[in-house]
Write an enzyme that holds these catalytic residues in place. Structure first.
Site, PDB file in Angstrom:
ATOM      1  NE  ARG A  15      -2.213  -1.390   3.556  1.00  0.00           N
ATOM      2  CZ  ARG A  15      -2.615  -1.152   4.790  1.00  0.00           C
ATOM      3  NH1 ARG A  15      -3.760  -0.517   4.997  1.00  0.00           N
ATOM      4  NH2 ARG A  15      -1.906  -1.545   5.828  1.00  0.00           N
ATOM      5  NE  ARG A 516     -12.429   2.023   3.537  1.00  0.00           N
ATOM      6  CZ  ARG A 516     -12.348   1.303   4.628  1.00  0.00           C
ATOM      7  NH1 ARG A 516     -11.226   1.299   5.320  1.00  0.00           N
ATOM      8  NH2 ARG A 516     -13.370   0.596   5.058  1.00  0.00           N
ATOM      9  CG  ASP A 600     -23.931  -1.469   8.453  1.00  0.00           C
ATOM     10  OD1 ASP A 600     -25.015  -0.948   8.759  1.00  0.00           O
ATOM     11  OD2 ASP A 600     -22.845  -1.147   8.964  1.00  0.00           O
ATOM     12  CD  GLU A 666     -24.263   9.120  -1.050  1.00  0.00           C
ATOM     13  OE1 GLU A 666     -24.151  10.326  -1.333  1.00  0.00           O
ATOM     14  OE2 GLU A 666     -24.737   8.281  -1.825  1.00  0.00           O
ATOM     15  CG  HIS A 695     -16.557   9.227   1.745  1.00  0.00           C
ATOM     16  ND1 HIS A 695     -15.744   8.200   2.153  1.00  0.00           N
ATOM     17  CD2 HIS A 695     -17.799   8.697   1.649  1.00  0.00           C
ATOM     18  CE1 HIS A 695     -16.458   7.096   2.293  1.00  0.00           C
ATOM     19  NE2 HIS A 695     -17.706   7.370   1.993  1.00  0.00           N
TER      20      HIS A 695
END
Length: 756
Positions: A15, A516, A600, A666, A695
């Site tokens: 990463r 992310r 969720d 959202e 975000h």
């Protein structure tokens, strides 16, 4: 017989890009230092690909945030609010994506949503009726030169014009997006001409839109596009993926393109159809290795399946992955702790290219000793998988009845019971689940995993974090609390670590958006829950307050979609196994005194097939999986679910059929536009449209949130409304979160006063 790489992950096997981006955003490094990290990653990835036998390295698959955003910058299609006084630069892209960059003025970020049916998020282009397109950003061309200077043969990879328009949204006056196609094609022609001038032979234009069931207008746009671009002195490889395109065979086969790429992983049946229609001068690229999963390819079976076509086409056949390897972890070589039996089943991006090389080897020398070794190994691996079945799980699934999928009473009855129990005010406030995963929390987890903290010490310190999180919410005046999830590394990984039949990598990261990254679990066997996963933390948090604290779970459909799931049984069968595991947890939470439980399902729409004719089959089993997970409780227990960054119009009836008591979604980036679906459908249950874009680091004002809630109340009856952020808050800091939540609560109180 070339090997074809459609694109490679850009984050780095450890990463590196993520950390470089975040360091730059924090002001701890220069843009030049960020660009040097990016350049080193590209050099490494090109070297790996050529070492595996790839002759043309993909260029343009690298992006600092999102490849669609990079294309928008190249085309000069950047919203006015994000432009600085000078030319479009890297910080311009960051302002579009994050609402903020180290230079320039803050502005609301552009909308972000899922890329077709993947968990990758792209920045939605915003196009106006008088949109002009011209080359305004040089990254693509600079990277071609960079690859060539290193001695590589570059194959630029761009999203095709029709797919780009399809993914875009119109702003301002209503108009037909396709009216912009002629101007867009002029800009694309200029881009291809620039590539030709650089000595590029092949350009890959990706048109995943072909997997959709396009109407006549969009089909005509495909024909117009590739006719218009056929005069440029480069060879175009038209790439389709994420689904079959047989329904567009006549259209596609007539296009004046030099080559065609097919995704044979999702639609193996299309090989014969397109091979028979291939013109004598065209090449056919076959995507035979799954670019969206981690399981080792059945190399022997693939070679057998395409052998006849390979013999017929010879060098006109290219062998590739189904799609870009963007959706795959980078390198299995850095995994040092995997169980040997699991390791043998895996292939990450770097290894998938080596699989292509082995397939070519089998095709060119099927009777060699090496070919026999490959086949023997593949057969043994398949036999080992078959012997690992869990009969108890299989029998439990087989014993399910219709009653297992239904709540005791209808929603109207449940709603009345729940109102009497919880006495929540008008416009109840809550959050989605997670609170900031601070450096201190991550440090605790790291020290615990290294053995520097024992279990008791680790738990004690996380309990203190949970106390602090509850106290902050009480001080803010939030109505329904959460414990903050300090003990969780990721909303899917945390559960996967506690489920039987699920394994994990250490560095199997894939990019979700920007910096992310997620590390999906590896569902390799039949799934079950050996013991309770969240009850202890939920009980502890609830003991700290008289206000309700939600139990927080990830739903079965999302765990499935955000995992690398086994390929030897159907996805709906895996979802059912996962649903039973979550159901067990839901019942245990209720029995422990947790009265509000959130399951969720942000990936619910993500699994929707690209072809509308296939939707209902998916929706039926996805809805049933959620209902199975939630249906084991009494009427008093209030079931919530959460979805983010999805278009709801297509699935609103299915979402209603899930029968959650409350759904949070959202909506802030779309300025409540996503609520149109709920207005037209008259959604029967309660709904919490997000009023705070988590975000972006920007703090929304009280006035802005009042405006959004008022807009929501115009579409959904106010007594059905909840008030909440768009999503979880783990990626933000407390300095950002507390002012935003204070404003959210103040906005709610203001509206309560107005409404009496």
């Amino acid at each position: 017989m070339q090997l074809n790489s459609l694109g490679f992950p850009r984050i780095g096997r450890r990463r590196e890009l993520k950390f470089a981006l975040e360091k730059y955003w924090r002001g701890e490094s220069t843009q030049a230092e960020l660009c040097e990290v990016a350049s080193e990653l590209r050099r490494t990835h090109w070297q790996w690909q050529t070492a595996a036998g790839v002759e043309q390295v993909p260029v343009g698959d690298f992006a600092f945030y999102d490849q669609v955003l990079t294309l928008s910058a190249t085309l000069n299609a950047i919203p006015e609010r994000h432009r600085g006084e000078g030319a479009i630069d890297l910080d311009t892209l960051f302002r579009v994506a994050r609402g903020r960059a180290p230079t320039g003025q803050d502005a609301p970020a552009s909308e972000m949503t899922k890329y077709f049916n993947t968990n990758y998020h792209y920045l939605v282009p915003e196009l106006t009726q008088n949109q002009e397109f011209s080359i305004a950003y040089e990254q693509f061309f600079d990277e071609v030169s960079e690859a060539q200077a290193l001695g590589y043969k570059a194959k630029p990879v761009l999203l095709g014009p029709v797919s780009y328009l399809h993914l875009a949204k119109t702003v301002g006056q209503e108009f037909d997006k396709l009216s912009l196609l002629p101007h867009l094609l002029t800009a694309y022609a200029d881009i291809l001409a620039r590539f030709a001038a650089q000595g590029v032979e092949w350009v890959q234009l990706d048109e995943p839109v072909l997997a959709l069931e396009l109407d006549a207008q969009w089909q005509a746009a495909i024909a117009e596009t590739y006719q218009a671009l056929s005069t440029i002195n480069v060879k175009v490889l038209l790439a389709s993926y994420y689904g079959g395109i047989v329904h567009h065979q006549a259209l596609v086969s007539a296009l004046p393109v030099a080559g065609l790429h097919l995704d044979l992983v999702t639609a193996p049946e299309q090989l014969a159809v397109f091979a028979n229609a291939l013109r004598s001068e065209q090449i056919l690229s076959v995507g035979v290795v799954n670019g969206r999963n981690v399981w080792a390819a059945e190399i022997d079976l693939i070679a057998e399946r395409i052998g006849a076509v390979a013999r017929d086409l010879g060098d006109r056949l290219w062998i590739g992955t189904s799609c870009s390897l963007l959706h795959s972890p980078v390198d299995l070589d850095v995994e040092v702790k995997l169980l040997p039996v699991l390791r043998k089943q895996l292939a990450f991006a770097k290894q998938k290219l080596l699989e292509l090389s082995k397939i070519r080897q089998l095709l060119l020398a099927p009777n060699s000793d090496e070919a026999q070794k490959i086949s023997t190994f593949c057969i043994a691996r398949r036999q080992a998988k078959a012997q690992a079945a869990d009969k108890q799980v299989i029998e439990r699934v087989a014993a399910l009845t219709t009653a297992d999928y239904e709540r005791v009473s209808d929603f109207s009855v449940r709603q009345s019971v729940q109102q009497q129990k919880y006495h929540l005010p008008l416009l109840p406030t809550t959050t989605i689940g997670s609170f900031p995963q601070t450096p201190a929390i991550r440090g605790l987890r790291s020290r615990w995993r290294k053995g520097e903290l024992n279990d008791a010490q680790y738990t004690e310190q996380l309990q203190q974090v949970t106390r602090d999180t509850i106290e902050r919410q009480l001080k803010l005046g939030i109505d329904v609390l959460v414990h903050g999830e300090a003990e969780r590394n990721d909303m899917v990984e945390y559960f996967g670590e506690q489920l039987a039949g699920v394994g994990f990598s250490k560095n199997g990261w894939v990019q979700s958006y920007g910096s992310r990254c997620v590390k999906p679990p590896l569902i390799y066997g039949d799934v079950s829950r050996p013991k309770a996963m969240t009850v202890e933390w939920a009980e502890f948090a609830q003991s700290l307050t008289d206000k309700p604290v939600k139990g927080m779970l990830t739903g079965p459909v999302t765990i499935l979609h955000w995992s690398f799931a086994r390929e030897d049984i159907s996805r709906d069968a895996i979802a059912t196994q996962l649903a039973l595991a979550i159901r067990d947890e839901v019942v245990d939470l209720q029995n422990a005194g947790i009265g509000i439980i959130q399951i969720d399902e942000p990936a619910f729409r993500e699994g929707l097939p690209l072809k509308q004719s296939e939707w209902q089959t998916y929706l039926d089993w996805a809805v049933n999986a959620f209902k199975l997970s939630a249906a084991g409780v009494t009427d008093e227990t209030q079931i919530h679910t959460h979805m983010c960054y999805s278009e709801f119009n297509d699935t609103i009836a299915a979402i209603a059929a899930m029968d959650a008591d409350v759904i949070t979604i959202e909506t802030s980036r779309s300025r409540m536009e996503l609520l149109n679906a709920f207005e037209d459908f008259e959604y029967p249950n309660e709904i919490g449209p997000g009023v705070y874009d988590i975000h972006s680091p920007n703090t929304p004002s009280v006035e802005a949130m009042v405006h959004l809630i008022e807009k929501a109340a115009q579409k959904v009856p106010v007594r059905q409304l909840w008030v909440n952020p768009d999503c979880g808050l783990k990626t933000r800091t407390w300095d950002e979160v507390e002012p935003a939540l204070k404003n959210m609560v103040d906005a709610t109180r203001e509206l309560r006063r107005r409404l009496g």
